[in-house]
Design an enzyme around this catalytic site. Structure first.
Site, PDB file in Angstrom:
ATOM      1  N   CYS A 108       0.750  -1.420  -0.012  1.00  0.00           N
ATOM      2  CA  CYS A 108      -0.022  -0.128  -0.094  1.00  0.00           C
ATOM      3  C   CYS A 108       1.217   1.222   0.091  1.00  0.00           C
ATOM      4  O   CYS A 108       1.058   2.402  -0.782  1.00  0.00           O
ATOM      5  CB  CYS A 108      -0.708   0.151   1.433  1.00  0.00           C
ATOM      6  SG  CYS A 108      -1.746   0.864   1.328  1.00  0.00           S
ATOM      7  N   CYS A 109       1.979   1.133   0.697  1.00  0.00           N
ATOM      8  CA  CYS A 109       2.815   2.727   0.613  1.00  0.00           C
ATOM      9  C   CYS A 109       3.677   2.774  -0.431  1.00  0.00           C
ATOM     10  O   CYS A 109       3.718   4.057  -0.662  1.00  0.00           O
ATOM     11  CB  CYS A 109       3.687   2.138   1.881  1.00  0.00           C
ATOM     12  SG  CYS A 109       3.985   2.443   3.672  1.00  0.00           S
TER      13      CYS A 109
ATOM     14  N   CYS B  46      -0.845   8.149   7.591  1.00  0.00           N
ATOM     15  CA  CYS B  46      -1.984   7.706   6.954  1.00  0.00           C
ATOM     16  C   CYS B  46      -2.965   7.225   8.423  1.00  0.00           C
ATOM     17  O   CYS B  46      -2.675   6.742   9.262  1.00  0.00           O
ATOM     18  CB  CYS B  46      -2.214   6.423   6.520  1.00  0.00           C
ATOM     19  SG  CYS B  46      -1.261   6.887   4.752  1.00  0.00           S
TER      20      CYS B  46
ATOM     21  N   CYS C 261      -2.701   3.418   9.583  1.00  0.00           N
ATOM     22  CA  CYS C 261      -2.014   2.876  10.007  1.00  0.00           C
ATOM     23  C   CYS C 261      -1.288   3.569  11.338  1.00  0.00           C
ATOM     24  O   CYS C 261      -0.042   3.733  11.688  1.00  0.00           O
ATOM     25  CB  CYS C 261      -1.241   3.344   9.364  1.00  0.00           C
ATOM     26  SG  CYS C 261      -1.646   1.399   7.812  1.00  0.00           S
TER      27      CYS C 261
ATOM     28  N   CYS D 176       8.409   3.884   6.084  1.00  0.00           N
ATOM     29  CA  CYS D 176       7.412   3.899   5.047  1.00  0.00           C
ATOM     30  C   CYS D 176       8.525   3.755   3.998  1.00  0.00           C
ATOM     31  O   CYS D 176       7.058   3.035   2.715  1.00  0.00           O
ATOM     32  CB  CYS D 176       6.576   4.843   4.502  1.00  0.00           C
ATOM     33  SG  CYS D 176       7.307   6.553   4.869  1.00  0.00           S
TER      34      CYS D 176
HETATM   35 FE1  SF4 Z   1      -1.562   2.713   3.388  1.00  0.00          FE
HETATM   36 FE2  SF4 Z   1      -0.693   2.967   5.327  1.00  0.00          FE
HETATM   37 FE3  SF4 Z   1       1.207   2.928   4.149  1.00  0.00          FE
HETATM   38 FE4  SF4 Z   1      -1.109   5.019   4.207  1.00  0.00          FE
HETATM   39  S1  SF4 Z   1       0.827   5.106   5.676  1.00  0.00           S
HETATM   40  S2  SF4 Z   1      -0.068   3.972   2.440  1.00  0.00           S
HETATM   41  S3  SF4 Z   1      -3.098   3.977   4.369  1.00  0.00           S
HETATM   42  S4  SF4 Z   1      -0.148   1.474   4.222  1.00  0.00           S
END
Ligand code: SF4
Length: 251
Positions: free
Chosen positions: A138-139, A221, A224, A247
């Protein structure tokens, strides 16, 4: 990309916009400049960066306390510096509001850079929220890809990292080569402490994320990020339950 044309005039050279190359000589030059800036103030470091790299100098911010002090300093030293935020679609409303407060206070419009797919499209494509099962992916999809694209047109950017934030960050130079993104990374707050940052925020009444008053020392986010208990590491509230504390943007 395109290779630059040799023997062009100043204007042509600018138009060709060759990316910086990490030659041995250039890296040695950066190391020396970094050494010389060890005793400089964050303002002096930023002024140096602007003089050296603008208009190819920028900053990515998640509107954390450190980033807010850099925005404040840039508003004094070089308010035309482009600043952007990775708008993953999963940021807190308080964070999005902070962008508006920056605009009101400084007249600076932080640019939202977004992934190609909206959250709805992304989740539909993946059969649900990817952060729940694969936060790294996702990141990668919602931050890293966007950041890589943003870095392409730049020669340097400012980072908000402090050396005392983590063992990983303890060795960060003030000026160094960012291997991952292929540009110069400048860390004006490398030698600052957390209390230096908060003192500056208080002294200059710099806007900050109101979530910090609600127990979130580090805001990312919303899926998270959680409230961190007293005495816990300040990044402990990020990606709880996963072997993940960064991240992937800083190493
Ligand atoms: Fe996705 Fe969480 Fe990364 Fe944001 S912090 S991009 S929601 S995994």
């Amino acid at each position: 990309g395109e290779s630059p044309e040799p023997d062009e005039g100043p204007q042509g050279a600018l138009a060709a916009d060759p990316p910086l190359a990490p030659t041995e000589a250039f890296l040695a030059e950066l190391a020396e400049e970094s050494q010389q800036l060890e005793s400089a103030t964050p303002q002096e470091i930023l002024a140096w960066a602007v003089q050296r790299f603008a208009p190819k100098f920028s900053m990515a911010t998640a509107f954390g306390p450190e980033g807010m002090t850099i925005i404040h300093m840039l508003s004094e030293v070089a308010p035309e510096t482009p600043i952007f935020n990775l708008e993953t679609g999963y940021q807190f409303k308080e964070t999005l509001e902070l962008r508006e407060r920056v605009k009101d206070r400084y007249g600076i419009e932080v640019e939202f850079k977004r992934p190609e797919l909206s959250v709805q499209q992304y989740e539909a494509l993946n059969g649900g929220p990817v952060y729940k099962t694969e936060p790294n992916r996702c990141c990668f999809d919602r931050k890293l890809t966007v950041l890589k694209k943003a870095a392409k047109g730049l020669h340097a950017w400012a980072s908000a990292i402090r050396r005392d934030q983590s063992p990983d960050r303890a060795k960060a130079p003030i000026v160094g080569w960012d291997k991952k993104f292929q540009l110069v990374k400048i860390s004006p707050l490398a030698n600052s402490t957390k209390s230096d940052v908060w003192r500056m925020i208080t002294d200059h009444d710099i806007p900050y994320n109101t979530l910090h008053d609600q127990g979130y020392p580090s805001v990312g986010c919303w899926p998270c990020t959680r409230v961190v208990g007293l005495g816990e590491d300040e990044r402990a509230g990020r990606w709880t339950g996963f072997e993940k504390t960064e991240c992937g943007l800083h190493n």
